[in-house]
Write an enzyme that holds these catalytic residues in place. Structure first.
Site: not given
Length: 389
Positions: A16, A18-19, A44, A57, A235, A243-244, A249-250, A270, A274, A276
């Site tokens: 996918h 995003d993955k 990113e 960074e 498909f 799709d970008a 995003r997941k 990260k 971090k 998060d």
């Protein structure tokens, strides 16, 4: 708490878009941490038609800092392992741009350990961990089976068990719960990219066989109309060409499939300073050990931090009415078992290692990598918890 209901979770495959972005970002984290365990990385990634762009960074010991060529090689190898050799997105021929630059000196000043100052959190934020007894891995069943369907399909694609699958895919599992327990599937969805001209009937039969193998016996829907395989029909164009994709995003796929809250940030790209990432991992670790110890059937934990401050600002435990111990008592015990500062978490869970790319597909929780559970999936606090109670 409701006892009879339907609940749904989805998953997406390693292919996918995003993955793909998540795995690239985590391959950069691994590259830097593999050179310098104290490296700082916030990477990113954007992927689209034959294009890969990095931004963010970094900070690393100057004598071991990866070169641009080494970063590019790691990125292309990650895409190759996923399996992208398509006209619209190819590991070898996609344009690559790297815009990583040095970490802000002001962030470093607040976060770094110095003198009598402990290492502070890399940012403010809230993080959640969750565990429940719906599966042996103490994960929500809807997400667990969504992941397993796509993992099996990826295994079959990589090992050439079938020849019509391409990397991009999604799954969705709806389960019926009775008396609070999952008992059967009421709807199943798989959408998978496939080779040009693939036989849709053959693809549907294959996807149904995977679902049947993954789900517990007797859980498949009785109505064949409740099983959806490539419901749009074709498909063939997929992945970053269709799709970008962007890092982070997941996040619900990464955690608990909507069965529990998610904090304010994504994980991939990260380094473990971090919170998060690291505090979400330790929250899962603590929640899982509480459930594994038999102290609750379901447990949610929240931690919160402020940038530059070492100790968490708050610790919250909720056992959703299933606990055998007062939550306030657990809130007092847990910090005695694990120091919940960024450095304490990294040390306890051994996070300063190049272990992150495998986390970036099929969930960060409830699974193994290279034959062993991630450290935050271990239940080695069970005895200590029981003794403390």
């Amino acid at each position: 708490m409701r006892s009879n209901y339907l609940f749904t979770s989805e998953s997406v495959s390693e292919g996918h878009p995003d993955k793909v972005a998540d795995q690239i970002s985590d391959s950069v984290v691994d590259l830097f941490i593999g050179r310098d365990p104290e490296a700082r990385v916030a990477c990113e990634t954007l992927v689209t038609t034959n294009r890969i762009v990095l931004a963010g960074e970094v900070r690393c010991r100057e004598d071991v800092t990866p070169t641009q060529a080494e970063i590019e090689a790691a990125v292309r190898e990650t895409v190759k392992k996923i399996g992208y050799e398509q006209h619209g997105f190819h590991w070898q021929y996609a344009d690559f741009a790297c815009h990583l630059h040095g970490q802000s000196a002001h962030i470093a000043m607040g976060v770094d350990e110095s003198g009598n100052k402990d290492e502070g959190a890399g940012d403010q934020g809230i993080m959640f961990g969750f565990a429940c007894d719906e599966t042996p891995e103490l994960m929500p069943a809807t997400l667990y089976y969504s992941h397993r369907i796509l993992e099996q399909m990826a295994h079959d694609r990589h090992n050439k068990v079938v020849d019509f699958l391409e990397p991009d895919a999604k799954s969705q599992v709806t389960l019926a719960f009775e008396n609070g327990r999952p008992v059967r599937a009421t709807a199943l969805v798989v959408s998978t990219q496939h080779t040009k001209g693939a036989d849709q009937g053959k693809l549907r039969d294959y996807a149904k066989s995977v679902m049947n193998d993954v789900l517990p016996q007797g859980w498949m829907p009785n109505d064949d109309a409740a099983i959806f395989v490539n419901p749009t029909g074709l498909f063939e164009i997929g992945g970053p060409d269709g799709d970008a994709g962007i890092t982070g995003r997941k996040i619900i796929v990464d955690t608990y499939g909507g069965a529990a809250p998610h904090g304010g940030g994504a994980f991939s790209g990260k380094d473990p300073t971090k919170v998060d990432r690291s505090a979400a991992y330790v929250s899962r670790y603590l929640a899982k050990n509480i459930v594994a110890a038999g102290l609750a059937k379901k447990c949610t934990i929240q931690l919160s931090y402020a940038i530059g401050i070492a100790e968490p600002l708050s610790l919250y435990v909720d056992t959703h009415g299933t606990g055998k111990v007062d939550e306030a008592k657990l809130e007092a015990i847990l910090p005695q078992l694990v120091r919940l500062t960024p450095k304490g978490i990294r040390t306890h869970l051994g996070l300063n290692k190049a272990i992150y790319r495998p986390t970036a597909a099929y969930g960060h929780f409830g699974r193994k990598a290279d034959g062993d559970f991630f450290t935050w999936e271990k239940t080695d606090l069970v005895d200590a918890l029981k003794q403390a109670i």
